[in-house]
Design a protein around this motif. Structure first.
Motif, PDB file in Angstrom:
ATOM      1  N   HIS A  45      -4.018  -8.994  19.656  1.00 38.98           N
ATOM      2  CA  HIS A  45      -5.422  -9.097  20.057  1.00 38.98           C
ATOM      3  C   HIS A  45      -5.798 -10.548  20.348  1.00 38.98           C
ATOM      4  CE1 HIS A  45      -5.901  -4.937  18.625  1.00 38.98           C
ATOM      5  NE2 HIS A  45      -7.030  -4.920  19.357  1.00 38.98           N
ATOM      6  N   LEU A  46      -5.326 -11.478  19.477  1.00 39.83           N
ATOM      7  CA  LEU A  46      -5.614 -12.900  19.695  1.00 39.83           C
ATOM      8  C   LEU A  46      -4.995 -13.377  21.000  1.00 39.83           C
ATOM      9  CD1 LEU A  46      -5.237 -14.548  16.164  1.00 39.83           C
ATOM     10  CD2 LEU A  46      -7.327 -14.178  17.456  1.00 39.83           C
ATOM     11  N   LYS A  47      -3.747 -13.008  21.255  1.00 41.68           N
ATOM     12  CA  LYS A  47      -3.080 -13.422  22.491  1.00 41.68           C
ATOM     13  C   LYS A  47      -3.834 -12.871  23.704  1.00 41.68           C
ATOM     14  CE  LYS A  47       1.396 -12.798  22.441  1.00 41.68           C
ATOM     15  NZ  LYS A  47       2.707 -12.156  22.130  1.00 41.68           N
ATOM     16  N   ALA A  48      -4.253 -11.612  23.590  1.00 36.91           N
ATOM     17  CA  ALA A  48      -4.995 -11.015  24.704  1.00 36.91           C
ATOM     18  C   ALA A  48      -6.328 -11.687  24.922  1.00 36.91           C
ATOM     19  CB  ALA A  48      -5.180  -9.514  24.454  1.00 36.91           C
ATOM     20  N   LYS A  49      -6.921 -12.178  23.842  1.00 39.70           N
ATOM     21  CA  LYS A  49      -8.236 -12.799  23.954  1.00 39.70           C
ATOM     22  C   LYS A  49      -8.154 -14.187  24.560  1.00 39.70           C
ATOM     23  CE  LYS A  49     -12.681 -13.040  23.131  1.00 39.70           C
ATOM     24  NZ  LYS A  49     -13.661 -12.153  23.818  1.00 39.70           N
ATOM     25  N   PHE A  50      -7.132 -14.975  24.157  1.00 37.75           N
ATOM     26  CA  PHE A  50      -7.078 -16.382  24.575  1.00 37.75           C
ATOM     27  C   PHE A  50      -6.115 -16.620  25.737  1.00 37.75           C
ATOM     28  CE2 PHE A  50      -8.728 -16.632  20.261  1.00 37.75           C
ATOM     29  CZ  PHE A  50      -9.784 -17.511  20.431  1.00 37.75           C
ATOM     30  N   CYS A  51      -5.271 -15.693  26.070  1.00 37.70           N
ATOM     31  CA  CYS A  51      -4.388 -15.861  27.219  1.00 37.70           C
ATOM     32  C   CYS A  51      -4.309 -14.536  27.975  1.00 37.70           C
ATOM     33  CB  CYS A  51      -3.005 -16.362  26.802  1.00 37.70           C
ATOM     34  SG  CYS A  51      -2.324 -15.516  25.361  1.00 37.70           S
TER      35      CYS A  51
ATOM     36  N   ASP B 250     -13.449  -9.697  15.802  1.00 32.74           N
ATOM     37  CA  ASP B 250     -14.601 -10.309  16.476  1.00 32.74           C
ATOM     38  C   ASP B 250     -15.095 -11.533  15.692  1.00 32.74           C
ATOM     39  OD1 ASP B 250     -14.478  -8.395  18.428  1.00 32.74           O
ATOM     40  OD2 ASP B 250     -15.984  -7.080  17.501  1.00 32.74           O
ATOM     41  N   VAL B 251     -15.133 -11.389  14.370  1.00 37.20           N
ATOM     42  CA  VAL B 251     -15.574 -12.531  13.548  1.00 37.20           C
ATOM     43  C   VAL B 251     -14.607 -13.689  13.686  1.00 37.20           C
ATOM     44  CG1 VAL B 251     -15.962 -13.304  11.193  1.00 37.20           C
ATOM     45  CG2 VAL B 251     -16.852 -11.085  11.930  1.00 37.20           C
ATOM     46  N   CYS B 252     -13.313 -13.415  13.672  1.00 35.23           N
ATOM     47  CA  CYS B 252     -12.296 -14.479  13.779  1.00 35.23           C
ATOM     48  C   CYS B 252     -12.420 -15.204  15.115  1.00 35.23           C
ATOM     49  CB  CYS B 252     -10.904 -13.865  13.621  1.00 35.23           C
ATOM     50  SG  CYS B 252      -9.578 -15.079  13.629  1.00 35.23           S
ATOM     51  N   VAL B 253     -12.562 -14.454  16.196  1.00 36.92           N
ATOM     52  CA  VAL B 253     -12.720 -15.076  17.509  1.00 36.92           C
ATOM     53  C   VAL B 253     -13.974 -15.925  17.547  1.00 36.92           C
ATOM     54  CG1 VAL B 253     -13.132 -14.613  19.947  1.00 36.92           C
ATOM     55  CG2 VAL B 253     -11.406 -13.295  18.695  1.00 36.92           C
ATOM     56  N   PHE B 254     -15.003 -15.407  16.974  1.00 36.38           N
ATOM     57  CA  PHE B 254     -16.254 -16.158  16.973  1.00 36.38           C
ATOM     58  C   PHE B 254     -16.113 -17.454  16.173  1.00 36.38           C
ATOM     59  CE2 PHE B 254     -20.671 -16.984  15.758  1.00 36.38           C
ATOM     60  CZ  PHE B 254     -21.277 -16.943  17.005  1.00 36.38           C
TER      61      PHE B 254
END
Length: 1695
Positions: free
Chosen positions: A612-618, A573-577
């Motif tokens: 998780h990153l891929k799921a968040k941004f694509c 969550d911190v990284c995405v933010f």
């Protein structure tokens, strides 16, 4: 004024003041000792301290008197007396037998007990030092007195004066070993406790000291000191004694502890007393708690009543006592009100952060709260407790100190963990503590830059991990607390970062993010727990600890999985933010957040994290990683966001991409027009593990990548590159696992070409040469393993740079780079040698030799560091030797067998050959050709510098090739090593023979070519050359034999052989001559005789008998040292008289015979072999000289021919020898036919021939642009004859062919300004010869009143003098007299003209010296009118060395005293100018004192002081003495005068000269002259000042003869001395002549009223026709010119 009169000092018997020490000494030495004793020594045991020592009444007579005296002194009141007594007592004990010491033991304890607590700290220290000596001497004998000593001795170990306490401890340890210490204390414990108890409970400041002898302050200080030492001694007692021992004297302890004074000490005003008291209480609680039964209330009140103590010295002991009190006393809270009294003090301590001592106090908080009663209201207590701790953490004292902040943070979390563990069922309380206290504390650590956040984060991590471990076992409520913690933490992160992103600067936001990441990292890792005083453990923990004693401090393998999942969710969550707020808005960018994104990604990288990153941004089923790549690539397009971390993130994502995705991403970097991004990409691609990917390797071989690397190279050279790009160039030469480079060969060649050009022209790239050299060195290690064009290019460039690295222009290279360059080409050479053939290696070595040659010879040879050049060559040879040892010899020849070496060697050998032939040291019977030897002096210097380099290289010692150049190698091992570079050569004999020839040639150059430019440098080089030559020839036996065999077989090597065998190895010349003579033939045998006859051991029997005429002449000349050679002389002269020789100069043999005969005759006259000569032989010599001298005029045109030069030199030397012999005959025999015949028949024509030859040669040499080097010895040799020419024959115009003296004078003046130094001296010495005749010419002109058509001769020097003066004055224009010294460098125009200027003045002063008084007056008058002397004096002091002005020096003083010889053979140095300059100044003062005095008196004050100091120091003593000597020499000229002297004894002059009484007195300088006529006397005093002649003589007339004009004569005498450059004897002579003429009736001049004119010394001859009065012509002329009348001064009629 009514005041009280001062009382006189008290004395005894009106004799001397009282002195306690002296009185004690008297008592000790008296015949009967008054009885004295220690009155209280009768009872054993310790007696309480009293005011002072008890008077001594009685003592055993067996005690040594010295001890009695010292013991008496110890009873004195004065501290100094007691201190000296103790020091004497210590020495006595140390140097006395133990029996004598045993006798004083009964008296020592009383003294020790009193002195051990003395007010003076030095006395206490001395007491314990003395006691230590007593202990060492007495040993077991001290036991009976131990109890008397125990109390003060035991407590003195804690004396407040450190040296005193150390001495007491030392004596205690010496007395009682560790195993006996407890036993000794137990033995004396009652005495110790009595002593301590009295000090703590009985004594006061008044009872411990005598109020009559000590002040109130001293008494108070002593009382405090005794209390402190007693308390600390009491603590030591409890530590050392067992519980059983304590119980034996329990009553004594209770007596102390029950006393009110003991408990009052807890509130003492002295911090040290309070600290010591709490220390006692702590040890009692720990070791003897039973003693506190009944005293619980006092204990609790004393401890907790001062819990808010602020003194750091007390706090540690206080809190220790507090914890021990809670442990020792049950239900301690019953004795003290916690809520009303304890807690307010505790809150104060917490709010003030422990009063700045948190590191001491806060570790005790957890144990304290763990012992609080359960009845306490914890829901109210705990929030206040943690609130006050947070307040304390915000204090400046805590924030300013990391240790303080760390201690508070640790205590906070520990207490929180304990509190929640104890109250885990109280969910409300625990959640409140987490939300209101833990989370805010974390928040404070995140935003406060001074907080010790790392410590807190680690503690929080341990706390959370502990909760996760135990959430499912004993404390199920931990799950709630964990959920609350993670939620609150996530909320805290998001709120703070959002708030800061909106309001704060980017740097502040970045700092906050950095601390957040620190917290996340700390939460990830399990931190090894510290060894806290209180640890929280469970049974599982104990089992785990038993299984593994060591736990990894940076691992999460044992962490609960749920903990990691919760942490990863927070991190994600911190990284995405963070990613979202990188582009916060258009106006505000937060590029530093990228760094934190990368940091988080690297720290928590995992496949699930990427998913998780891929799921968040694509979002979607078919998620592609390229979406993430495109997002990141957008950052590279923004200049504000583009940075290296973006590339790091992309390559991190490449680990999880497909091949197509990887190729596409890498191609995008090439397409992006951003050099930095591409550089970062290449750097990451070259790093592991990416460089092992085949796709990446293919991409690195791309042509555009190569072009980019070449572009970076140009940037690096032009200083336009960034640090990252510079590092990339080194990375580009990384090798694959197979040893290949990632980049293409074409790219490598282009990069090496650019770098090589930079290294070869390093002075053009001073800003970047360091980086480029380092880069090239790194590349060489990768590419220079085989022979290729660009590899050789790089190697040669590195070698070129290494050869030039000692120059000033290479100050831009760092030490590390210098080392890299030197090692790079050596390593490369080792590889090349192993992988190439001989031809390639030799060609490469030739190129390296060319570089080294241009380096050394292309610059000033004087600035070349030969040691460094030797190191370069040696390293080169050793590098080759590692792989190709057989090639070392040929490579050595490549370096030192250069083309210029053979050329210069032939020219230098020709120079030495010519000079040896010129001086007759070798003879060539048959025609010999001499090589052209017009070699430049700089080439000579360079040649021998190069040869020195070769010798140093040959002599370089080596032990091991691998560590030879290790700077830390043992010097002794190097010296003992015999393995040298010389042994690596296959033909070392030939090399050594060349070196031997070189040293012989060098010796010859130094001896004969003294006028060479750089001669001083050659001298310095010759010293080093000789030293290294001798070291080189310290050969091993086998090498020595081989070399000597080669030398013996050499033909024509007589001089080198003599050098080696005779001079170096001290072998007998006769033995070596015989050995070499057998192997020599032809002309070389003659050379062998000439060489080995120098030691005068060779005889006629050792030489061949059948010889040609030339050989017989040479042999006779060489063996003139032999005895009884009349037969040989007669035989040789008989043979040469029969020969008809010297037909012309075209026949070598005939001319050579003449030369050798002339040398033989010269040598016979020099060696005084005239007794072996008959009259016929003498006639042959002088007739031959006359004949041969006439041939000089025929030979003068061929003077450049070496044989003709030798002929001219031989004739001039023969003339000198005959001249000297004639002078000896003249002195020995006043009437001699030899002398008359020489004077009347031969000398005139020979002088004419020599003068004409000199004139012709000087004219020829002056017209030559440059004089060849080979001619210099001839100039020196022929120039010697000038000084032996007779002046009267030079001025004799009746001699046929003799040049006019005016022509000679003109030629001499022209020679003085000639650039050739020898020709300057030719002109100078000829002027010296002409001076006698020139003075005579002027004297005749003055006497006959027929002046020369050009005036006085001295006036003809005006033009050259003015010319040289103008040049010298311009040169000295910027120099200030006395402050600067102009050191004129030789071989410059300044040197030529300065030397000529001084030579001209030396000649002018020499003319003044040889002239009469009248003529000197006219010379001086001319110099004054032309204003030449003033300029000379100013220039002289600017040319003097600074040492003359700074201090008196014997060496510099000799320059003023000794007359400069100006020999033709002296080297040309700056010192020569300085010596001549000082000599000219001394001559100026001697010849023209009045003129110098006038200049000095008119000079400015500073200049006159300097001149006076120099003159008085160096010259005045000499001139004063010379004046006295002159008077004594001329005394016989005075008819009626008796002269006596009172002089100062500078030269120990104590003689009686010419029957004149000379009185010598060191302090007075006077000349007393008495003129006597009948019975009348006139007495004249002349006194010389110390600065004579600058200070004028004082002239006085003491006794007079009546009726004489004394005043006018006295004025005339003073005028002569002060203004007319007259000497004392000149003035006396004039005064005497005036008186003589007066009494003889000669009428004085009626203008000056003197008989003799003071200037011209003429009588008055012109008389008036009317009044008949007579006048001096000079006086009358002055009268006419000043009065503008032509009338008689007396009668006024027309004269």
């Amino acid at each position: 004024m009514g005041g009280k009169q001062k009382q006189a000092q008290r004395v005894k018997n009106n004799a001397r003041p009282s002195n306690s020490g002296r009185s004690a000494e008297f008592l000790g030495t008296a015949s009967t000792i008054p009885p004295f004793s220690f009155s209280t020594m009768k009872e054993p045991g310790f007696t309480a301290a009293s005011f002072s020592l008890t008077p001594i009444d009685d003592i055993d007579a067996s005690v040594d008197s010295n001890f009695q005296l010292v013991l008496k002194k110890m009873n004195k009141k004065d501290a100094t007396t007691k201190l000296k007594a103790l020091q004497e007592f210590t020495e006595l004990v140390k140097n006395t037998e133990s029996e004598a010491v045993k006798a004083i033991l009964p008296f020592w304890p009383r003294l020790y007990c009193a002195l051990a607590t003395d007010a003076e700290h030095r006395v206490r220290e001395a007491t314990h030092v003395a006691h230590n000596q007593v202990v060492l001497k007495a040993k077991r004998n001290l036991a009976p007195y131990l109890k008397q000593l125990a109390g003060p001795w035991f407590t003195s170990q804690y004396d407040t004066y450190a040296p005193a306490s150390s001495a007491a401890c030392r004596s205690f340890k010496d007395a009682f070993p560790i195993n006996k210490l407890q036993e000794a204390i137990m033995f004396c414990q009652e005495e110790i406790l009595h002593y301590i108890g009295d000090n703590l409970t009985v004594h006061t400041a008044q009872t411990l000291s005598n109020p009559k002898t000590t002040t109130a302050d001293e008494s108070k200080a002593k009382h405090e000191r005794v209390l402190i030492s007693s308390l600390q001694g009491y603590s030591l007692y409890f530590q050392q004694v067992s519980e059983a021992g304590i119980k034996k004297v329990e009553e004594l302890h209770r007596k102390i502890l029950s006393h009110n004074r003991f408990w009052k000490l807890a509130r003492s005003d002295i911090p040290q007393i309070r600290a010591s008291w709490f220390g006692v209480l702590s040890v009692i609680c720990e070791k003897a708690g039973f003693l506190l039964v009944g005293e619980e209330a006092n204990v609790v009140k004393a401890v907790f009543g001062v819990l808010d103590e602020s003194d750091p010295a007390v706090q540690c002991n206080l809190w220790e006592a507090a914890l021990l009190t809670t442990k020792t006393i049950e239900n301690w809270w019953n004795f003290y009100n916690i809520e009303e009294k304890l807690l307010p003090k505790l809150w104060k301590v917490l709010r003030e952060a422990g009063h700045g001592n948190a590191t001491t106090i806060y570790p005790n908080l957890l144990p304290l709260i763990s012992h609080l009663p359960s009845s306490l209201n914890y829901e109210e207590f705990l929030p206040k407790f943690f609130s006050n701790m947070k307040i304390g953490l915000s204090q400046n004292s805590a924030r300013a100190s990391q240790s303080e902040s760390r201690a508070i943070s640790i205590a906070f979390v520990e207490c929180l963990q304990y509190t929640i563990m104890q109250n885990h069922e109280n969910v409300t309380l625990c959640e409140h503590l987490i939300k209101e206290h833990l989370i805010p504390l974390i928040d404070t650590s995140l935003i406060d830059p001074r907080a010790a956040h790392k410590t807190l984060f680690n503690q929080v991590s341990s706390l959370v991990q502990y909760w996760h471990k135990n959430k499912d076992t004993e404390q199920p409520n931990y799950s709630k607390y964990l959920q609350q913690f993670w939620c609150e933490l996530e909320k805290l992160f998001s709120i703070r970062i959002t708030e800061y992103a909106a309001k704060e600067t980017a740097s502040v936001v970045s700092e906050l993010a950095g601390r957040q990441i620190d917290l996340l990292v700390c939460l990830k890792h399990t931190v090894k727990p510290r060894a806290f005083k209180v640890q929280f453990t469970t049974e599982d923990d104990q089992q785990e600890r038993k299984g593994s004693d060591r736990r990894n401090s940076k691992t999460h393998s044992n962490v609960d999985r749920s903990y990691l999942d919760a942490l990863h969710r927070l991190v994600f969550d911190v990284c995405v933010f963070y990613i979202k707020i990188v582009d916060y808005d258009e106006a505000k960018k937060l590029p530093d957040m990228i760094e934190h994104v990368v940091s988080l990604a690297q720290e928590f990288e995992s496949e699930s994290f990427i998913e998780h990153l891929k799921a968040k941004f694509c979002p979607g089923e078919k998620c592609q990683l390229m979406v993430l790549f495109n997002l990141v690539f957008e950052w590279t397009k923004n200049p504000m966001l583009c940075r290296k971390s973006v590339v790091d993130l992309i390559f991190l994502l490449l680990k999880y991409s497909s091949s197509d995705e990887t190729q596409s991403v890498l191609q995008k970097f090439i397409d992006i027009e951003n050099d930095e991004s591409l550089g970062w990409c290449i750097s990451r691609a070259l790093s592991y593990p990416h460089n092992s990917d085949k796709i990446v390797q293919t991409w690195l071989a791309n042509e555009k990548i190569g072009e980019f690397l070449v572009k970076i190279t140009t940037y690096e050279i032009a200083d336009k590159s960034t640090p990252d790009l510079s590092l990339l160039l080194k990375q580009a030469f990384t090798e694959t696992s197979g040893g290949e480079l990632f980049i293409t060969q074409s790219t490598i060649g282009k990069i090496i070409g650019l770098l090589s050009n930079c290294l070869l022209h390093s002075t053009d790239y001073t800003l970047t040469i360091d980086n480029c050299a380092s880069l090239a060195s790194y590349i060489a290690s990768s590419v220079c393993s085989d022979h290729t064009t660009f590899n050789d290019e790089l190697f040669l460039a590195l070698f070129h740079l290494s050869c030039h690295m000692k120059g000033e222009e290479y100050e831009y290279l760092s030490k590390d780079t210098l080392w890299e360059v030197k090692t790079a080409w050596q390593d490369a050479l080792v590889s090349l040698s192993a992988n190439t053939d001989k031809g390639v290696l030799l060609a490469l070595s030739e190129k390296c030799a060319d570089i080294l040659e241009s380096t050394i010879l292309g610059c000033d040879i004087l600035t070349v560091d030969s040691e460094y050049s030797t190191e370069i060559i040696t390293k080169y040879l050793l590098s080759v030797e590692k792989s190709k040892p057989l090639f070392v010899g040929e490579i050595f020849n490549s370096f030192f067998g250069r083309a210029f070496v053979s050329l210069w060697r032939e020219q230098i050998y020709s120079l030495t050959k010519q000079v040896e032939y010129l001086k007759g040291n070798i003879c060539f019977e048959h025609s010999t050709s001499f090589e052209s030897s017009n070699i430049d002096p700089r080439s000579i210097l360079k040649y021998f510098g190069w040869k020195l380099l070769m010798i140093k290289t040959l002599h370089t010692e080596i032990n091991n090739e691998d560590d030879y150049f290790d700077d830390e190698e043992d010097e002794d091992e190097q010296k003992s090593c015999t393995n040298r570079i010389l042994k690596l050569l296959d033909k070392f004999e030939d090399v050594l023979l060349d070196v031997l020839q070189d040293i012989v040639a060098f010796d010859n150059i130094i001896a004969n070519y003294t006028h060479l430019k750089y001669y001083e440098n050659l001298q310095d080089l010759h010293i080093i050359f000789t030293e290294k030559f001798n070291e080189l020839f310290a050969l091993e036996p086998a090498m020595r034999i081989s070399f000597e065999t080669s030398l013996k077989n050499k033909q024509g090597w007589s001089i080198p052989a003599y050098k080696y065998f005779v001079q170096m190895n001290n072998q007998r010349p006769r033995t070596i001559f015989a050995m070499l003579n057998n192997n020599t033939s032809g002309e070389n045998k003659l050379h062998l005789i000439q060489t080995f006859s120098r030691r005068q051991e060779i005889t006629f029997d050792d030489t061949i008998q059948r010889m040609t005429p030339i050989e017989s002449v040479v042999r006779l000349r060489c063996l003139l040292h032999c005895e009884d050679i009349d037969v040989q002389i007669a035989d040789v002269f008989g043979r040469i008289e029969k020969i008809k020789f010297f037909v012309g100069f075209d026949n070598w043999e005939e001319l050579q015979l003449v030369i050798e005969i002339s040398r033989l005759c010269t040598e016979m006259l020099r060696c005084n072999k005239t007794d072996n000569l008959t009259r016929r032989h003498w006639d042959f010599i002088v007739v031959s000289l006359g004949t041969w001298s006439a041939k000089l005029l025929e030979a003068k045109d061929m003077f450049t021919n070496p044989q003709v030069s030798a002929f001219i030199t031989a004739i001039s030397n023969l003339y000198i020898a005959i001249h000297n012999h004639i002078e000896l005959l003249r002195q020995a025999t006043p009437v001699s036919n030899y002398v008359d015949e020489w004077e009347n028949v031969f000398v005139k024509s020979i002088t004419s021939d020599l003068v004409r030859t000199w004139l012709y040669l000087s004219e020829k040499f002056v017209t030559m642009k440059t004089i060849p080097t080979a001619v210099q010895p001839f100039l020196q040799e022929f120039g010697k004859v000038i000084g032996y020419l007779r002046p009267r024959y030079v001025f004799d115009s009746r001699i046929d062919g003799m040049p006019k003296w005016s022509k000679l004078l003109k030629q001499c003046c022209g020679l003085l300004t000639c650039p050739e130094h020898a020709l300057q001296l030719w002109g100078y010495h000829m002027l010296k010869v002409l001076s006698f005749g020139l003075v005579q010419v002027d004297a005749i002109a003055v006497d006959t009143n027929t002046p020369h058509e050009k005036g006085l001769i001295i006036e003809q020097f005006k033009d050259p003098l003015v010319e040289t003066h103008n040049i010298v004055s311009t040169m000295l224009l910027d120099f200030r007299l006395g402050e600067d010294s102009c050191r004129v460098e030789p071989f410059t125009d300044s040197y030529t003209y300065t030397f000529a200027y001084l030579l001209l003045w030396d000649i002018l002063l020499y003319l003044c010296e040889k002239s009469s008084t009248e003529l000197r007056f006219q010379y001086a008058d001319w110099l004054r009118k032309e204003d030449l002397l003033n300029s000379l004096l100013s220039s002289i002091f600017k040319l003097m060395p600074l040492g003359v002005f700074q201090s008196e020096s014997a060496k510099l003083g000799s320059w003023f005293v000794e007359k400069t010889t100006l020999s033709l053979e002296e080297p040309i140095t700056s010192e020569k100018i300085e010596r001549l300059n000082c000599s000219v100044y001394a001559s100026t003062l001697a010849q023209l004192p009045a003129t110098v005095r006038q200049w000095w008196s008119s000079a400015e004050a500073r200049t006159s002081q300097i001149v006076e100091r120099v003159t008085a120091t160096y010259i005045s003593p000499l001139l004063c003495n010379q004046e006295l000597v002159d008077v004594s020499k001329h005394e016989n000229k005075f008819k009626n005068m008796i002269v006596s002297f009172i002089s100062f004894n500078f030269y120990n002059l104590l003689h009686i000269l010419f029957n004149v009484q000379i009185k010598v007195h060191p302090s007075v300088r006077e000349v007393v002259a008495v003129y006597t006529v009948d019975e009348a006397q006139m007495e004249l005093f002349i006194a010389l000042p110390s600065n004579y002649p600058l200070g004028g003589p004082d002239v006085q007339l003491n006794r007079q003869i009546g009726g004489l004009p004394h005043k006018q004569w006295l004025m005339q005498l003073r005028m002569c001395l002060l203004h007319q450059n007259g000497r004392i004897w000149d003035a006396l002579s004039m005064w005497n002549n005036n008186l003589d003429k007066k009494f003889d009736g000669v009428e004085e001049c009626y203008i000056c009223f003197a008989v003799l004119h003071p200037g011209t010394y003429q009588l008055p001859k012109l008389s008036c026709k009317t009044c008949r009065k007579k006048f001096h012509a000079a006086c009358l002329y002055k009268w006419f010119s000043t009065s503008n009348k032509s009338t008689c001064p007396i009668c006024r009629n027309l004269f």
